[in-house]
Design a protein around this motif. Structure first.
Motif, PDB file in Angstrom:
ATOM      1  N   LEU A  19       0.762  -1.155  -0.020  1.00 64.37           N
ATOM      2  CA  LEU A  19       0.080   0.098   0.088  1.00 64.37           C
ATOM      3  C   LEU A  19       0.783   1.246  -0.131  1.00 64.37           C
ATOM      4  CD1 LEU A  19      -2.693  -0.938   2.670  1.00 64.37           C
ATOM      5  CD2 LEU A  19      -2.843  -1.329  -0.055  1.00 64.37           C
ATOM      6  N   HIS A  20       0.330   2.325  -0.672  1.00 64.24           N
ATOM      7  CA  HIS A  20       1.238   3.588  -0.670  1.00 64.24           C
ATOM      8  C   HIS A  20       0.257   4.768  -0.309  1.00 64.24           C
ATOM      9  CE1 HIS A  20       3.770   6.735  -2.554  1.00 64.24           C
ATOM     10  NE2 HIS A  20       4.245   6.610  -1.610  1.00 64.24           N
ATOM     11  N   GLY A  21       0.698   5.847   0.139  1.00 66.96           N
ATOM     12  CA  GLY A  21      -0.119   6.951   0.339  1.00 66.96           C
ATOM     13  C   GLY A  21      -1.039   6.773   1.325  1.00 66.96           C
ATOM     14  N   GLY A  22      -1.749   7.854   1.923  1.00 70.11           N
ATOM     15  CA  GLY A  22      -2.604   7.749   2.805  1.00 70.11           C
ATOM     16  C   GLY A  22      -3.966   7.029   2.358  1.00 70.11           C
ATOM     17  N   PRO A  23      -4.422   6.073   3.115  1.00 66.31           N
ATOM     18  CA  PRO A  23      -5.969   5.612   2.871  1.00 66.31           C
ATOM     19  C   PRO A  23      -6.912   6.714   2.899  1.00 66.31           C
ATOM     20  CG  PRO A  23      -4.996   4.472   4.662  1.00 66.31           C
ATOM     21  CD  PRO A  23      -4.114   5.576   4.450  1.00 66.31           C
ATOM     22  N   LYS A  24      -7.923   6.743   2.210  1.00 71.72           N
ATOM     23  CA  LYS A  24      -8.897   7.815   2.242  1.00 71.72           C
ATOM     24  C   LYS A  24     -10.047   7.197   2.661  1.00 71.72           C
ATOM     25  CE  LYS A  24      -5.629  10.242   0.745  1.00 71.72           C
ATOM     26  NZ  LYS A  24      -4.871   9.973  -0.496  1.00 71.72           N
ATOM     27  N   TYR A  25     -10.487   8.129   3.637  1.00 71.86           N
ATOM     28  CA  TYR A  25     -11.918   7.849   4.372  1.00 71.86           C
ATOM     29  C   TYR A  25     -13.230   8.550   3.606  1.00 71.86           C
ATOM     30  CZ  TYR A  25      -9.088   6.662   8.445  1.00 71.86           C
ATOM     31  OH  TYR A  25      -8.170   5.959   9.354  1.00 71.86           O
ATOM     32  N   SER A  27      -2.646   0.614  -3.727  1.00 67.50           N
ATOM     33  CA  SER A  27      -1.467  -0.159  -3.722  1.00 67.50           C
ATOM     34  C   SER A  27      -0.586   0.254  -4.804  1.00 67.50           C
ATOM     35  CB  SER A  27      -1.765  -1.597  -3.739  1.00 67.50           C
ATOM     36  OG  SER A  27      -1.772  -2.232  -5.162  1.00 67.50           O
ATOM     37  N   ARG A  28       0.699   0.025  -4.715  1.00 69.81           N
ATOM     38  CA  ARG A  28       1.676   0.413  -5.838  1.00 69.81           C
ATOM     39  C   ARG A  28       1.300  -0.443  -7.004  1.00 69.81           C
ATOM     40  NH1 ARG A  28       5.726   4.268  -4.538  1.00 69.81           N
ATOM     41  NH2 ARG A  28       6.323   4.244  -2.479  1.00 69.81           N
ATOM     42  N   ASP A  29       0.824  -1.366  -6.774  1.00 69.91           N
ATOM     43  CA  ASP A  29       0.361  -2.304  -8.102  1.00 69.91           C
ATOM     44  C   ASP A  29      -0.953  -1.976  -8.596  1.00 69.91           C
ATOM     45  OD1 ASP A  29       2.660  -3.912  -7.908  1.00 69.91           O
ATOM     46  OD2 ASP A  29       1.875  -5.640  -7.226  1.00 69.91           O
ATOM     47  N   MET A  32       0.839   2.305  -9.693  1.00 68.44           N
ATOM     48  CA  MET A  32      -0.323   3.393  -9.273  1.00 68.44           C
ATOM     49  C   MET A  32       0.489   4.233  -8.302  1.00 68.44           C
ATOM     50  SD  MET A  32      -4.090   2.923  -8.059  1.00 68.44           S
ATOM     51  CE  MET A  32      -3.806   2.609  -6.275  1.00 68.44           C
ATOM     52  N   ARG A  33       0.182   5.605  -8.348  1.00 71.90           N
ATOM     53  CA  ARG A  33       0.788   6.348  -7.202  1.00 71.90           C
ATOM     54  C   ARG A  33      -0.290   6.593  -6.000  1.00 71.90           C
ATOM     55  NH1 ARG A  33       5.677   7.517  -7.151  1.00 71.90           N
ATOM     56  NH2 ARG A  33       5.274   9.599  -6.554  1.00 71.90           N
ATOM     57  N   ASN A  34      -1.246   6.909  -6.100  1.00 74.69           N
ATOM     58  CA  ASN A  34      -2.242   7.213  -4.981  1.00 74.69           C
ATOM     59  C   ASN A  34      -3.659   7.480  -5.479  1.00 74.69           C
ATOM     60  OD1 ASN A  34      -2.294   9.811  -6.213  1.00 74.69           O
ATOM     61  ND2 ASN A  34      -2.524  10.700  -4.162  1.00 74.69           N
ATOM     62  N   ILE A  35      -4.614   7.446  -4.581  1.00 74.24           N
ATOM     63  CA  ILE A  35      -6.110   7.753  -4.879  1.00 74.24           C
ATOM     64  C   ILE A  35      -6.531   8.892  -3.912  1.00 74.24           C
ATOM     65  CG2 ILE A  35      -6.552   5.257  -5.417  1.00 74.24           C
ATOM     66  CD1 ILE A  35      -7.362   5.180  -2.504  1.00 74.24           C
ATOM     67  N   ALA A  90       9.835   7.338  12.421  1.00 75.69           N
ATOM     68  CA  ALA A  90       9.326   8.059  11.633  1.00 75.69           C
ATOM     69  C   ALA A  90       7.845   7.865  11.458  1.00 75.69           C
ATOM     70  CB  ALA A  90       9.514   7.729  10.001  1.00 75.69           C
ATOM     71  N   HIS A  91       7.187   9.157  11.134  1.00 69.86           N
ATOM     72  CA  HIS A  91       5.493   9.106  10.961  1.00 69.86           C
ATOM     73  C   HIS A  91       4.732   9.453  12.290  1.00 69.86           C
ATOM     74  CE1 HIS A  91       1.349   8.971   9.364  1.00 69.86           C
ATOM     75  NE2 HIS A  91       2.023   9.338   8.236  1.00 69.86           N
ATOM     76  N   VAL A  92       4.206  10.287  12.431  1.00 71.07           N
ATOM     77  CA  VAL A  92       3.669  10.591  13.624  1.00 71.07           C
ATOM     78  C   VAL A  92       2.181  10.753  13.450  1.00 71.07           C
ATOM     79  CG1 VAL A  92       3.246  12.206  15.401  1.00 71.07           C
ATOM     80  CG2 VAL A  92       5.556  11.509  15.047  1.00 71.07           C
TER      81      VAL A  92
HETATM   82 FE1  DHE Z   1       5.347   7.924  -0.475  1.00 70.01          FE
HETATM   83  C1  DHE Z   1       2.507   9.768   0.660  1.00 70.01           C
HETATM   84  C2  DHE Z   1       5.219  10.230  -3.190  1.00 70.01           C
HETATM   85  C3  DHE Z   1       8.345   6.958  -1.351  1.00 70.01           C
HETATM   86  C4  DHE Z   1       5.438   6.227   2.355  1.00 70.01           C
HETATM   87  N1  DHE Z   1       3.890   9.517  -1.073  1.00 70.01           N
HETATM   88  C5  DHE Z   1       2.820   9.948  -0.635  1.00 70.01           C
HETATM   89  C6  DHE Z   1       2.215  10.782  -1.386  1.00 70.01           C
HETATM   90  C7  DHE Z   1       2.966  11.093  -2.370  1.00 70.01           C
HETATM   91  C8  DHE Z   1       4.317  10.309  -2.276  1.00 70.01           C
HETATM   92  C9  DHE Z   1       2.691  12.021  -3.800  1.00 70.01           C
HETATM   93  C10 DHE Z   1       0.878  11.384  -0.920  1.00 70.01           C
HETATM   94  C11 DHE Z   1      -0.302  10.722  -1.489  1.00 70.01           C
HETATM   95  C12 DHE Z   1      -1.287  10.448  -0.701  1.00 70.01           C
HETATM   96  O1  DHE Z   1      -1.208  10.152   0.393  1.00 70.01           O
HETATM   97  O2  DHE Z   1      -2.517  10.256  -1.330  1.00 70.01           O
HETATM   98  N2  DHE Z   1       6.734   8.420  -1.953  1.00 70.01           N
HETATM   99  C13 DHE Z   1       6.305   9.401  -3.074  1.00 70.01           C
HETATM  100  C14 DHE Z   1       7.440   9.218  -3.937  1.00 70.01           C
HETATM  101  O3  DHE Z   1       7.626  10.101  -5.027  1.00 70.01           O
HETATM  102  C15 DHE Z   1       8.590   8.568  -3.406  1.00 70.01           C
HETATM  103  C16 DHE Z   1       9.580   9.594  -2.683  1.00 70.01           C
HETATM  104  C17 DHE Z   1       9.446   7.600  -4.328  1.00 70.01           C
HETATM  105  C18 DHE Z   1       8.505   6.318  -5.009  1.00 70.01           C
HETATM  106  O4  DHE Z   1       8.814   5.291  -4.650  1.00 70.01           O
HETATM  107  O5  DHE Z   1       7.111   6.662  -4.950  1.00 70.01           O
HETATM  108  C19 DHE Z   1       7.977   7.884  -2.233  1.00 70.01           C
HETATM  109  N3  DHE Z   1       6.676   6.694   0.321  1.00 70.01           N
HETATM  110  C20 DHE Z   1       7.880   6.491  -0.077  1.00 70.01           C
HETATM  111  C21 DHE Z   1       8.559   5.376   0.461  1.00 70.01           C
HETATM  112  O6  DHE Z   1       9.601   4.768   0.257  1.00 70.01           O
HETATM  113  C22 DHE Z   1       7.822   5.223   1.805  1.00 70.01           C
HETATM  114  C23 DHE Z   1       8.558   5.773   2.979  1.00 70.01           C
HETATM  115  C24 DHE Z   1       7.496   3.758   2.026  1.00 70.01           C
HETATM  116  C25 DHE Z   1       6.322   3.227   1.156  1.00 70.01           C
HETATM  117  O7  DHE Z   1       5.530   2.629   1.712  1.00 70.01           O
HETATM  118  O8  DHE Z   1       6.576   3.118  -0.097  1.00 70.01           O
HETATM  119  C26 DHE Z   1       6.479   6.161   1.491  1.00 70.01           C
HETATM  120  N4  DHE Z   1       4.047   7.619   1.421  1.00 70.01           N
HETATM  121  C27 DHE Z   1       4.294   6.951   2.117  1.00 70.01           C
HETATM  122  C28 DHE Z   1       3.431   7.149   3.352  1.00 70.01           C
HETATM  123  C29 DHE Z   1       2.659   8.257   2.832  1.00 70.01           C
HETATM  124  C30 DHE Z   1       3.000   8.547   1.401  1.00 70.01           C
HETATM  125  C31 DHE Z   1       3.161   6.371   4.781  1.00 70.01           C
HETATM  126  C32 DHE Z   1       1.293   8.765   3.483  1.00 70.01           C
HETATM  127  C33 DHE Z   1       1.767   9.701   4.447  1.00 70.01           C
HETATM  128  C34 DHE Z   1       0.585  10.397   5.198  1.00 70.01           C
HETATM  129  O9  DHE Z   1       0.800  10.822   6.469  1.00 70.01           O
HETATM  130  O10 DHE Z   1      -0.253  10.738   4.629  1.00 70.01           O
END
Ligand code: DHE
Length: 508
Positions: A170-176, A187-189, A212-215, A449-451
């Motif tokens: 999973l990547h990015g914040g989950p959205k409620y 998810s990244r996939d 995918m980047r985020n939602i 990290a992350h509070v």
């Molecule tokens: Fe993230 C949020 C981009 C690498 C963990 N990350 C985000 C968001 C973006 C972003 C644009 C906001 C989207 C959202 O929340 O909807 N992240 C990127 C990158 O460009 C970067 C540097 C490279 C990449 O591989 O994508 C990157 N990010 C990481 C990690 O390596 C982290 C530490 C571990 C992981 O899970 O991949 C990581 N990113 C996070 C987390 C959030 C996040 C935990 C949500 C933070 C929040 O508090 O909202």
């Protein structure tokens, strides 16, 4: 108006072909088809296992790939192949998955529709939670990336209510949704998962893309938008059952297509705003405001507005009214402020290197609103006055940071030192003096990290980012340690109240 879904697959062109295997050398393609394809999918696109394409694996090191193939991955379905493959075969396979495929894979509407599953149609599950807590708005979700699970915590007692498996990475914040009942994970996939918190059930899933980047979720909770690197698309879903509404090909005015860095919801504008990596434009997609409860949304109800940007803008931060966006110019060219109403740049920000704007937060300082952002390549937090975008100060830290967090009721802002030798430190910044007043090292050698704060800003959770990690529970005012809750590499934590109220101390 957005054109109906068009697919980019055929336009994407070819990548560098993989080198032919030497005589007698192991043939990774054959090994893959024999052992891996059943879970990781034809063409490495993923299946029950994650996609094995270089861009999807960018956070996995080669040596880790070797050990996962050889020894398996604990607590997942990935078995150990050490009995079936010799060392040379494991090595060849590990190298091969980091090699681009001969033809760039495609993901079109037919693939999206075929991936769509609805376990519990919207409205079919009871409206009363299956658990009891004092305050449903004070729940936390914790993403545990160590074994791809999510934990649901009661934000008053900090008891764990549930722990459930998530999609891989999973990547990015989950959205409620605004009422806090449903949550969407990305998810990244490319998987988008809808989860009913009241019933502790996944209700629907769909795969929006390959990488995918985020939602983002609309302010009324009716639409979900996914941002893809591959293919170059934004994908819009009906939030009820994740039915596909439209695939929006991202093609600039100059004819180039673009990866989407991220998509954000801008509630006061009733729109999604997308950051585009490869074209100098900002896209805004307005959702319909007057659709009756039972009406089916149509593609034509959504209006796409393209804004020509002064640069290639990546990674956004918004002011509280969502008039201005702060973007990082591509290639470390600094930051700039873009007025979305007037569609023009209004300020340059002295941000060299790589500011992590998505992690920015704001607060009131001496009657003015400031914003603070960490840098991914520099030990610094930059603070700007948002009334005129002037620099207030750069706060020197012990190394580059990733996340910042605070809460309206807290005197402190927290920033980690994610990169470099001091990754086990976390700084506590006094929001009025702009000085680091405390540096904690909760677990020497392990990343802290992350509070995230509870809804009142009284208690906070900090991740000890390790496979055998934990959440450190602290009193947000005295910084006194209150508890340690074991978790498998906990990453982000998301409090329902803070997220649905767009709390000033949290990223949106
Ligand atoms: Fe993230 C949020 C981009 C690498 C963990 N990350 C985000 C968001 C973006 C972003 C644009 C906001 C989207 C959202 O929340 O909807 N992240 C990127 C990158 O460009 C970067 C540097 C490279 C990449 O591989 O994508 C990157 N990010 C990481 C990690 O390596 C982290 C530490 C571990 C992981 O899970 O991949 C990581 N990113 C996070 C987390 C959030 C996040 C935990 C949500 C933070 C929040 O508090 O909202």
């Amino acid at each position: 108006m957005i054109r109906p879904a068009l697919l980019l697959g055929g336009l994407l062109g070819l990548l560098v072909p993989a080198l032919p295997a030497l005589a007698d050398a192991p043939d990774p393609n054959m090994i893959y088809n024999r052992h891996c394809a059943i879970c990781h999918g034809v063409s490495r696109l993923g299946g029950t296992g994650p996609a094995l394409l270089p861009d999807n694996l960018s956070r996995l090191k080669h040596d880790e790939a070797v050990s996962v193939i050889r020894d398996g991955r604990p607590a997942t379905q990935m078995p150990a192949y050490r009995e079936l493959l010799d060392e040379a075969e494991v090595e060849a396979l590990a190298q091969w998955i980091f090699t681009p495929p001969e033809h760039e894979p495609t993901w079109d509407d037919a693939d999206i529709l075929a991936s769509h599953e609805v376990a519990h149609p919207h409205g079919s599950l009871p409206d009363t939670p299956v658990f009891e807590v004092e305050d449903l708005q004070n729940l936390f979700l914790v993403v545990e990336i160590g074994d791809h699970h999510v934990s649901l915590l009661d934000g008053d007692t900090f008891e764990r209510i549930s722990r459930f498996p998530s999609r891989y990475a999973l990547h990015g914040g989950p959205k409620y949704t605004p009422d806090g009942r449903y949550v969407f994970f990305g998810s990244r996939d490319g998987w988008v998962t809808k989860y009913d918190i009241y019933n502790l059930e996944v209700t629907a899933e769909v795969r929006a893309g390959i990488n995918m980047r985020n939602i983002a979720v609309s302010a009324d909770g009716r639409y979900v938008m996914a941002a893809n690197y591959l293919p170059h698309t934004l994908v819009l879903f009906d939030a009820r059952d994740l039915e596909l509404i439209a695939t929006i090909p991202v093609e600039g005015l100059n004819g180039d297509t673009s990866r989407v860095s991220a998509v954000y919801a801008a509630p006061p504008r009733n729109s999604f705003v997308a950051a585009l990596k490869d074209i100098p434009e900002v896209w805004e997609i307005r959702w319909p405001e007057d659709l009756a409860e039972g009406d089916e949304p149509l593609v034509g109800d959504f209006a796409l507005h393209r804004m020509e940007a002064p640069d290639y803008l990546d990674d956004f931060f918004f002011d509280m009214e969502y008039r201005y966006l702060v973007g990082a110019a591509r290639g470390g060219g600094g930051g700039l402020v873009f007025d979305m109403d007037e569609e023009r740049k209004v300020a340059d920000l002295p941000l060299e290197g790589m500011p992590h704007l998505g992690a920015g937060i704001t607060w009131e300082l001496d009657g003015r609103r400031v914003m603070a952002i960490p840098h991914i390549d520099k030990g610094q937090v930059s603070v700007f006055d948002m009334s005129d975008w002037s620099l207030v100060t750069h706060i020197e830290t012990d190394g580059p940071g990733f996340f910042m967090r605070s809460h309206e009721n807290s005197p402190y802002a927290w920033v980690d030192v994610f990169f470099g030798p001091h990754h086990d430190r976390i700084h506590v910044i006094d929001k009025q003096t702009l000085e680091i007043v405390e540096t904690l090292i909760p677990e020497p050698g392990k990343t802290a990290a992350h509070v995230e704060f509870d809804r009142r800003g009284e208690t906070l959770l900090l991740s000890i980012w390790d496979d055998d990690g934990y959440l450190l529970k602290l009193d947000a005012n005295t910084l006194e340690e209150l508890d340690r809750m074991p978790m498998r590499k906990p990453s982000g934590k998301y409090n329902v109240w803070n997220k649905t109220r767009y709390e000033e101390g949290t990223s949106h």
